[in-house]
Scaffold this motif. Structure first.
Motif, PDB file in Angstrom:
ATOM      1  N   SER A  81       0.915  -1.106   0.060  1.00  0.00           N
ATOM      2  CA  SER A  81      -0.166  -0.003  -0.037  1.00  0.00           C
ATOM      3  C   SER A  81       1.089   1.314   0.080  1.00  0.00           C
ATOM      4  CB  SER A  81      -0.743   0.063   1.022  1.00  0.00           C
ATOM      5  OG  SER A  81      -0.180  -0.044   2.407  1.00  0.00           O
TER       6      SER A  81
ATOM      7  N   GLN B  28      -5.018   9.606   0.943  1.00  0.00           N
ATOM      8  CA  GLN B  28      -5.728   8.363   0.813  1.00  0.00           C
ATOM      9  C   GLN B  28      -4.912   7.117   0.455  1.00  0.00           C
ATOM     10  OE1 GLN B  28      -7.639   9.050  -2.885  1.00  0.00           O
ATOM     11  NE2 GLN B  28      -9.528   9.799  -1.864  1.00  0.00           N
TER      12      GLN B  28
ATOM     13  N   ARG C 109      -3.882   3.726  -0.987  1.00  0.00           N
ATOM     14  CA  ARG C 109      -3.965   2.853  -2.092  1.00  0.00           C
ATOM     15  C   ARG C 109      -3.163   1.695  -2.265  1.00  0.00           C
ATOM     16  NH1 ARG C 109      -3.667   7.056  -7.439  1.00  0.00           N
ATOM     17  NH2 ARG C 109      -5.684   8.310  -6.684  1.00  0.00           N
TER      18      ARG C 109
ATOM     19  N   TYR D  58      -1.641  -1.580  -3.888  1.00  0.00           N
ATOM     20  CA  TYR D  58      -1.402  -1.894  -5.282  1.00  0.00           C
ATOM     21  C   TYR D  58      -0.805  -3.329  -5.383  1.00  0.00           C
ATOM     22  CZ  TYR D  58       3.363  -1.332  -3.380  1.00  0.00           C
ATOM     23  OH  TYR D  58       4.373  -1.462  -2.280  1.00  0.00           O
TER      24      TYR D  58
ATOM     25  N   LYS E 288      -7.391  -4.260  -6.031  1.00  0.00           N
ATOM     26  CA  LYS E 288      -6.445  -3.262  -6.098  1.00  0.00           C
ATOM     27  C   LYS E 288      -6.812  -2.113  -6.676  1.00  0.00           C
ATOM     28  CE  LYS E 288      -3.753  -6.402  -4.047  1.00  0.00           C
ATOM     29  NZ  LYS E 288      -3.467  -6.362  -2.629  1.00  0.00           N
ATOM     30  N   ASP E 289      -6.040  -0.931  -5.778  1.00  0.00           N
ATOM     31  CA  ASP E 289      -6.432   0.369  -6.930  1.00  0.00           C
ATOM     32  C   ASP E 289      -5.473   0.370  -8.059  1.00  0.00           C
ATOM     33  OD1 ASP E 289      -8.238   1.538  -4.695  1.00  0.00           O
ATOM     34  OD2 ASP E 289      -6.399   1.263  -3.347  1.00  0.00           O
TER      35      ASP E 289
ATOM     36  N   SER F 196      -5.595   1.194 -13.034  1.00  0.00           N
ATOM     37  CA  SER F 196      -6.526   0.430 -12.092  1.00  0.00           C
ATOM     38  C   SER F 196      -6.976  -0.705 -12.977  1.00  0.00           C
ATOM     39  CB  SER F 196      -7.710   1.293 -11.781  1.00  0.00           C
ATOM     40  OG  SER F 196      -8.383   1.663 -13.268  1.00  0.00           O
TER      41      SER F 196
END
Length: 343
Positions: free
Chosen positions: A239, A250, A252, A254, A289-290, A316
């Motif tokens: 992250s 934020q 995220r 990954y 996942k983002d 994304s």
């Protein structure tokens, strides 16, 4: 005769211990020369070097080890080109020049951590007992060498010097003639602790690898590595914190895949789409996942020289699906990032 007993013996009166900066500069000169050799070889054998991937570092070792081993021995007066320019020489504790076998051993202790770091090993090997040997050599020998090189101010002997009983001295007359005294005993304690820590470190790493998400990522990594044109692949997840000027920070999630290809003419866009499709299909958790990042590189690293062309794609999961659907003429989705770099 122990190292400590050897260290109490006087060396020739017209010689004094080489200082930190002179030794570092001599090493820098030798590194430049070896790098030049590597760059010249790369002009002719770049395709071969890229085809062998991480094993290319063995090429650099095969050049650097005999260079340092032979030049620092009595055969060449105990001087590499760098040491000759800086007026330094490697000798044994009693002032005699090193035999070829001792000098090669000294060079091996110095070179192995450098060239094994980054070499290619399969996941199976890295999960076997061999990883203990690898970490002792790479981290144990490597960190001990750096520690002693910086902090052993009495004799400036590093690990490779202590192993064979050598010392680097000045070759010009100096008002500070020296007699060797033993290194501070604490250096032996610190070096031992470094070696012990490097020996037990893999135990905890292997325990971590046996937990999620690592166990789930290993099959995906093997699948990507087995794709045509791929010489090696590494997969990881984690992250990151993203913060913009107009919004709160934020987190995220990954997933990243780093791939090396031996094909210098590879279409990185098409290859990224193909690999991202495999990730989405073979690892369902990637859809949550983002960001899914796919980095593709082509080039070589032989330890003494390297050349790479790389490209990184970060989208994304939904944008990856759009991109894949648009093949063979993918259009970058709005907000997606594609960065190309060459070095």
């Amino acid at each position: 005769m122990t190292i400590e007993e050897q260290s109490s013996m006087p060396i020739e009166e017209n010689l004094s211990i080489a200082g930190f900066w002179k030794r570092l500069l001599a090493l820098f000169v030798d590194s430049l020369l070896l790098g030049l050799v590597g760059l010249i070889l790369g002009l002719f054998f770049a395709d071969y070097f890229s085809s062998i991937g991480g094993w290319g570092r063995a090429v650099g070792f095969a050049i650097a080890w005999p260079y340092l081993g032979i030049m620092n021995s009595r055969m060449c007066g105990g001087q590499t080109i760098g040491k000759r320019l800086l007026k330094l020489r490697v000798v044994s504790i009693d002032g005699a020049k090193l035999s070829i076998d001792k000098s090669l051993l000294r060079a091996a202790v110095f070179c192995l951590p450098v060239f094994l770091n980054g070499a290619a090993f399969s996941a199976e090997i890295l999960q076997s007992w061999f990883v203990y040997v690898l970490t002792i050599v790479v981290f144990g020998f490597g960190l001990s060498t750096v520690y002693l090189y910086i902090f052993n101010r009495k004799t400036r002997q590093s690990l490779h010097d202590l192993v064979v009983g050598s010392i680097v001295v000045k070759t010009v007359n100096s008002p500070e003639s020296v007699s060797m005294v033993p290194p501070w005993r604490g250096h032996y304690v610190v070096t031992t602790l470094i070696l012990v820590a490097s020996a037990i470190g893999p135990y905890f790493v292997l325990k971590l690898v046996d937990t999620e998400p690592f166990t789930g990522l290993l099959p995906l990594q093997k699948t990507l590595a087995s794709e045509p044109g791929v010489t090696s692949a590494n997969v990881g997840s984690g992250s990151t914190i993203f913060k913009s000027t107009n919004a709160a920070a934020q987190t995220r999630e990954y997933l990243s895949a780093n791939v090396i290809t031996a094909n210098k003419n590879a279409d990185f866009d098409a290859m990224a789409n193909h690999l991202a499709g495999i990730i989405l299909a073979e690892y369902p958790a990637s859809s949550g996942k983002d960001i899914i990042s796919v980095a593709i590189a082509h080039g070589y690293d032989i330890g003494i020289a390297s050349a790479w062309r790389s490209r990184n794609f970060a989208f994304s999961p939904s944008d990856w699906r759009k991109r894949i659907a648009l093949q063979p003429s993918p259009t970058l989705p709005s907000g997606a990032v594609a960065v190309e770099s060459a070095h």
